[in-house]
Design a protein around this motif. Sequence first.
Motif, short mmCIF file in Angstrom:
data_model
loop_
_atom_site.label_atom_id
_atom_site.label_comp_id
_atom_site.label_asym_id
_atom_site.label_seq_id
_atom_site.Cartn_x
_atom_site.Cartn_y
_atom_site.Cartn_z
N GLN A 1 0.95 4.05 -2.98
CA GLN A 1 0.63 5.45 -2.76
C GLN A 1 1.78 6.38 -3.16
O GLN A 1 1.55 7.51 -3.58
CB GLN A 1 0.25 5.67 -1.30
N ARG B 1 0.83 -1.21 0.00
CA ARG B 1 0.00 0.00 0.00
C ARG B 1 0.86 1.26 0.00
O ARG B 1 0.59 2.21 -0.74
CB ARG B 1 -0.91 -0.01 1.22
N THR B 2 1.89 1.27 0.84
CA THR B 2 2.76 2.44 0.91
C THR B 2 3.46 2.68 -0.42
O THR B 2 3.55 3.82 -0.91
CB THR B 2 3.78 2.27 2.04
#
Length: 275
Positions: A130, A126-127
Amino acid sequence: MAPLRAGRWLVALPMAALAAATVYPLVFTANVAMKTRHEYVLDRFSPAEALRWDAFATAWGSADMGRYLANSLIVVAGSVALLLLFGSMAGFALSQLRFRGSRVLFLGCLAALFIPFQVIMVPLARTMGQAGLVDTYPGLILAYTAQFLPFTVFLMTSYYSGIPGEITDAARIDGNSTYGVYARIMLPLGRPALLSVGILDALFCWNDVLIALLLMPSPEHRTLMTGVTALRGQYSADIPTFAGGVLIAAVPVLLLYLFFQRQIASGVTAGSTKG
């Protein structure tokens, strides 16, 4: 004399069996890669009738193993460079500099060694997504650096802890700043450990499949090991070609180990021999 010879045989025979068990898979894979599909279907264990290199050429060209090899070299080189830079700096700071919380930071790095990657893979993905780092070389390099940095810091701290503090004190008396002590004193003294840890980190990054599969989904950005995994599905009916791809992926690791086996062994034992 007879008991001494018997003792040697008791040690030599298990070691010979272990060596044979280690070498046999490589010999078997090389033999399969030399066969045609027809030969392999008839008898997979018989020796190849002739030395054929078609499987290697197919794996290198049609299966795009050359691109995968280049991708792996880029990622491994960048990751090892960052790991050695940050690991040596952190090792110097934690072993030679006195500041509040240094012991807690070292224990934190030690605790990070016991965290499986599967625990952090979803937050990491996810990081990275993003930040726009998925399917990019910098993203995978940063992921490898974060994953293997605790190991590097631990070994470099253990090594630098064995260097007498009087050396750094004398360097400061001569007018060196903290950075000067690190660059002029600690880095040259730490070359054996840096070489050992760098080789181990390179092996870790080179052999990784899970992180590369997670962060490099597109075929053109695959690393060599993920390419071998894809090759198994693409050439499921052509086992000789798959065996050729496996050997292409294994050769760089074998050469690295053959040339630097002493440094690898010293790197493994660095944490237990340095105070």
